[in-house]
Structures are given as C-alpha cells and as structure tokens.
Design a protein around this motif. Structure first.
Motif, short mmCIF file in Angstrom:
data_model
loop_
_atom_site.label_atom_id
_atom_site.label_comp_id
_atom_site.label_asym_id
_atom_site.label_seq_id
_atom_site.Cartn_x
_atom_site.Cartn_y
_atom_site.Cartn_z
N MET A 1 0.83 -1.18 0.00
CA MET A 1 0.00 0.00 0.00
C MET A 1 0.88 1.24 0.00
SD MET A 1 -3.31 0.34 2.41
CE MET A 1 -4.81 0.64 1.60
N ASP A 2 0.40 2.27 -0.64
CA ASP A 2 1.12 3.54 -0.77
C ASP A 2 1.10 4.27 0.57
OD1 ASP A 2 2.28 5.87 -1.76
OD2 ASP A 2 0.34 6.67 -2.40
N GLY B 1 1.43 7.37 1.26
CA GLY B 1 0.63 8.59 1.16
C GLY B 1 -0.85 8.31 1.33
N LYS B 2 -1.29 7.16 0.78
CA LYS B 2 -2.71 6.78 0.89
C LYS B 2 -3.05 6.45 2.35
CE LYS B 2 -6.16 3.72 -1.06
NZ LYS B 2 -6.44 2.64 -2.01
N ILE B 3 -2.13 5.78 3.04
CA ILE B 3 -2.35 5.42 4.45
C ILE B 3 -2.45 6.70 5.28
CG2 ILE B 3 -1.28 4.34 6.47
CD1 ILE B 3 -0.07 2.26 4.55
N ARG C 1 -3.37 9.68 4.27
CA ARG C 1 -4.65 10.36 3.96
C ARG C 1 -5.81 9.68 4.68
NH1 ARG C 1 -2.10 10.58 -1.03
NH2 ARG C 1 -3.25 8.76 -1.80
N GLN C 2 -5.80 8.34 4.73
CA GLN C 2 -6.87 7.62 5.42
C GLN C 2 -6.84 7.91 6.93
OE1 GLN C 2 -6.29 3.53 4.24
NE2 GLN C 2 -7.67 3.73 2.47
N ASP D 1 -5.59 10.63 8.31
CA ASP D 1 -6.04 12.02 8.48
C ASP D 1 -7.56 12.12 8.40
OD1 ASP D 1 -3.51 13.02 8.89
OD2 ASP D 1 -3.21 13.61 6.78
#
Length: 99
Positions: A1-2, A4-6, A8-9, A11
């Motif tokens: 998993m990226d 940055g995506k983690i 954002r989730q 946040d």
C-alpha cells in the motif's frame, strides 16, 4: 500500500473523530438542558396531569405539622463520642499499674 494513501486515510479518520467529539459535546449540553427541563416541570406540577380533588400541599404540610406538635421531639444532632483510649495511654496505664 502507498504510504501517502495510508496517511490520507489516517487524516480522514482523525478528522471524523474530531467531528464526532464536537457532536458529543453538543449532545452532553442537550442532555443537561433536558434533565433540567424535566426537573423544572416535575417540581412545578407540569409533568403529569393534576387531580383537582387532591389536597393542596399547604394543607398537607399543616396537617403534618399539627400531628408532630403533640408528639415528643426526637433529639437530633451528633451522637456523643466515647473517649478513645490511645495505645500510648493504654501502655502508660499498664506500666504505672492503673494510676
């Protein structure tokens, strides 16, 4: 998993927690106001329908006062405290032979 995506989730989840925390504070305030309103209505006789044939509270209080006026009064207040014997006083009494 990226990563940055983690982030954002996480946040987004934290933002939702903050929103829910604000709502919880509002709910607490509303519950407090509701409790106060219910107590106000209860003490003013607005919570349940009143029976017009009921005796007024003032007359009931007069009857209670009259019935108590003939009865002996009960003592109210602190109970008398028995003198406590401390360990030191007890030891001194034994050492001196009860003097």
């Amino acid at each position: 998993m990226d990563p940055g995506k983690i982030i954002r989730q996480i946040d987004a989840a934290l933002a939702q927690v903050d929103r829910l925390g604000g709502k919880a504070g509002s709910v607490d305030c509303l519950v407090e106001r509701l409790e106060q309103s219910i107590l106000d209505k209860a003490f003013s006789g607005q919570l349940v329908p009143q029976d017009p044939s009921d005796e007024p509270a003032s007359k009931l209080l007069e009857r209670i006062k009259a019935s108590r006026s003939g009865a002996p009064t009960q003592r109210r207040g602190r109970r008398s405290r028995k003198k406590k014997t401390t360990l030191l006083a007890f030891a001194t009494t034994i050492r001196t032979g009860g003097e």
